[in-house]
Design an enzyme around this catalytic site. Structure first.
Site, mmCIF file in Angstrom:
data_model
loop_
_atom_site.group_PDB
_atom_site.id
_atom_site.type_symbol
_atom_site.label_atom_id
_atom_site.label_comp_id
_atom_site.label_asym_id
_atom_site.label_seq_id
_atom_site.Cartn_x
_atom_site.Cartn_y
_atom_site.Cartn_z
ATOM 1 N N TRP A 131 41.784 44.246 44.626
ATOM 2 C CA TRP A 131 40.469 43.354 45.386
ATOM 3 C C TRP A 131 40.178 41.869 45.561
ATOM 4 O O TRP A 131 40.283 41.073 44.254
ATOM 5 C CB TRP A 131 38.808 44.312 45.640
ATOM 6 C CG TRP A 131 38.155 44.086 46.898
ATOM 7 C CD1 TRP A 131 37.674 43.468 47.454
ATOM 8 C CD2 TRP A 131 36.694 43.660 46.339
ATOM 9 N NE1 TRP A 131 37.417 43.698 48.129
ATOM 10 C CE2 TRP A 131 36.239 43.030 47.496
ATOM 11 C CE3 TRP A 131 35.925 43.349 45.021
ATOM 12 C CZ2 TRP A 131 34.841 42.701 47.234
ATOM 13 C CZ3 TRP A 131 35.056 42.866 45.018
ATOM 14 C CH2 TRP A 131 33.886 42.842 46.265
ATOM 15 N N ASP A 211 35.638 49.450 37.846
ATOM 16 C CA ASP A 211 34.582 49.316 39.400
ATOM 17 C C ASP A 211 34.705 50.260 40.180
ATOM 18 O O ASP A 211 35.498 50.712 40.569
ATOM 19 C CB ASP A 211 35.372 47.546 39.757
ATOM 20 C CG ASP A 211 34.315 47.619 40.835
ATOM 21 O OD1 ASP A 211 33.623 47.918 41.031
ATOM 22 O OD2 ASP A 211 34.775 46.760 41.153
ATOM 23 N N LYS A 246 29.127 52.310 49.992
ATOM 24 C CA LYS A 246 29.799 52.848 51.127
ATOM 25 C C LYS A 246 28.894 54.409 51.020
ATOM 26 O O LYS A 246 29.452 54.636 51.594
ATOM 27 C CB LYS A 246 31.468 53.117 50.226
ATOM 28 C CG LYS A 246 32.150 51.218 50.443
ATOM 29 C CD LYS A 246 32.345 50.495 51.599
ATOM 30 C CE LYS A 246 32.596 48.802 51.161
ATOM 31 N NZ LYS A 246 33.613 48.749 50.779
HETATM 32 N N1 PMP Z 1 35.088 46.529 44.270
HETATM 33 C C1 PMP Z 1 35.793 46.735 45.007
HETATM 34 C C2 PMP Z 1 36.813 46.821 44.395
HETATM 35 C C3 PMP Z 1 35.064 47.073 46.616
HETATM 36 O O1 PMP Z 1 36.143 47.566 47.014
HETATM 37 C C4 PMP Z 1 34.362 46.566 47.107
HETATM 38 C C5 PMP Z 1 33.605 46.430 48.135
HETATM 39 N N2 PMP Z 1 35.299 45.862 49.026
HETATM 40 C C6 PMP Z 1 33.054 46.345 46.446
HETATM 41 C C7 PMP Z 1 33.161 46.187 44.337
HETATM 42 C C8 PMP Z 1 31.830 45.420 45.944
HETATM 43 O O2 PMP Z 1 31.426 46.364 47.165
HETATM 44 P P1 PMP Z 1 29.168 45.284 47.926
HETATM 45 O O3 PMP Z 1 29.627 44.423 46.851
HETATM 46 O O4 PMP Z 1 29.314 45.152 48.876
HETATM 47 O O5 PMP Z 1 28.611 46.213 47.158
#
Ligand code: PMP
Length: 396
Positions: A131, A211, A246
């Site tokens: 990411w 993560d 999510k």
């Molecule tokens: N880690 C990964 C791999 C992700 O894809 C995402 C969301 N796109 C996140 C962390 C963090 O998302 P958020 O800050 O919206 O909770």
């Protein structure tokens, strides 16, 4: 003028894609770009369990005062149980602590600053690809960012290459692993692969940071936690970032947690004191609303049951879309070539389509994918799988 030397930086390419999609007049367009879950109507709805929990909060909340650096203790306990399992010995032995953060992104940033402040000199290793925000967050915190191979140009998971590189990583460095539903590729490690990674982590004395942004979107809420629990039970120390964006559909409420596992309760207190001090400089106290909703849901058997069913519904839709797309591509002679879409997990798929094919899909067929051929499978309209398959076949 103070600002005269400030240059404009390019915007997030995904935002440009959203704009282009919005103004495309083609009624048969497909948005497979932006990384949010969509239902059969193409909407990202508020979950029913979330609505009910939110209503309860409106009725019962009596204050909006600060909640403290680590957030609500109840949220911390419930999210630790969700991630590690209710019967985790780490919870029983008070070897894990959760800090409430603004989303998974906040948890990653807190973690990055913690490493920079408290473990100076440690580099961090990210999967190639990963990411993109991983790259910028750890870089911004001043950490040396390096990569281990994960998915190569042949669009295959290369575990041997991954292990070979991890075997060369300096002792003590941090290795970031995606618990499930790898973003952007969709390729996950098998249980056997995870055991091998654990072996290397042990032998090189690495510090894993897992993560966990898609719990429930791969094989199920419990199944997706398998790797995290394997590491938590086998290792004395571990960092986990958890996102509720999510699986609770709480994207804009910014809800997540950084879980730290230590070998003793005493050490946990030391680490948590540092995290609280670090968070103080970032956001002082974390936002509360999303975490309060999560705590309300997880702490109430009825709401929890409803929520788990809603997560399962989202997961099931994605799994069906994956299988459906491969099925729709099969009569076009492309079933084998795209079989990996059925094997991958989570919202994203590295389709294997190259940048030229992605551009043609967009300009000739109004199918919007991100570069590197990443498709958000959850954005597909199930009723139009055949038309998507035909568009893909036309550029292959
Ligand atoms: N880690 C990964 C791999 C992700 O894809 C995402 C969301 N796109 C996140 C962390 C963090 O998302 P958020 O800050 O919206 O909770």
């Amino acid at each position: 003028m103070h600002f005269k030397d400030i240059q404009r930086v390019p915007g997030d390419p995904i935002l440009g894609l959203i704009e282009a999609y919005a103004v495309d007049p083609n009624p048969n367009k497909f948005d497979l770009g932006v990384g949010v879950y969509k239902d059969a109507m193409g909407l990202t709805p508020i979950l029913r369990s979330v609505k009910l929990a939110e209503q309860r909060l409106v009725d019962s909340q009596t204050t909006k005062t600060y909640i403290g650096g680590h957030g609500q203790a109840r949220f911390g306990t419930l999210i630790s149980e969700l991630v590690l399992g209710k019967d985790s010995p780490l919870i029983a032995h008070k070897r894990v602590g959760a800090s409430q953060t603004p989303g998974g992104t906040g948890a990653l940033r807190l973690c990055a600053d913690f490493i920079a402040n408290c473990l100076p000199g440690r580099g961090i290793w990210l999967s190639d690809p990963t990411w993109p925000i991983h790259e910028s967050i750890f870089g911004a915190a001043g950490l040396k960012v390096s990569h281990y191979p994960y998915v190569g140009s042949d669009n295959r998971l290369n575990v041997e290459a991954m292990l070979a590189t991890l075997n060369q990583v300096p002792h003590g460095d941090v290795v970031l692993l995606h618990a499930c539903c790898h973003n952007p590729t969709g390729f996950d490690l098998s249980h056997d692969d995870w055991r091998k990674v654990l072996q290397v982590v042990r032998s090189r004395n690495l510090l894993p940071l897992i993560d966990f942004a898609y719990q429930g979107f791969g094989d199920g809420l419990e199944q997706d936690a398998w790797s995290v629990r394997l590491f938590a039970e086998a290792l004395p120390e571990l960092l986990i970032t958890s996102s509720c964006s999510k699986n609770f559909g709480l994207y804009r409420e910014r809800t997540g947690a950084l879980l730290v596992c230590t070998d003793t309760t005493e050490k946990l207190m030391d680490v948590r004191s540092q995290l609280s001090a670090t968070a103080r400089n970032l956001w002082s106290n974390p936002p509360d609303h999303g975490a309060a909703i999560v705590a309300e849901i997880l702490g109430d058997p009825e709401l929890r049951h409803m929520w788990a069913a809603e997560v399962e519904e989202m997961r099931g839709r994605i799994a069906q879309l994956r299988a459906g797309l491969v099925e729709a591509l099969t009569p076009l002679g492309l079933g084998k070539r795209f079989a990996h879409i059925g094997v991958q997990r989570g919202m994203f798929s590295y389709t294997g389509l190259n940048d030229d094919q992605v551009a043609r899909l967009r300009h000739e067929h109004s199918v919007y994918l991100v570069s590197a051929g990443r498709a958000n499978i959850a954005g597909i309209d199930a009723a139009r799988l055949d038309s998507l398959a035909k568009a893909i076949a036309a550029v292959c």
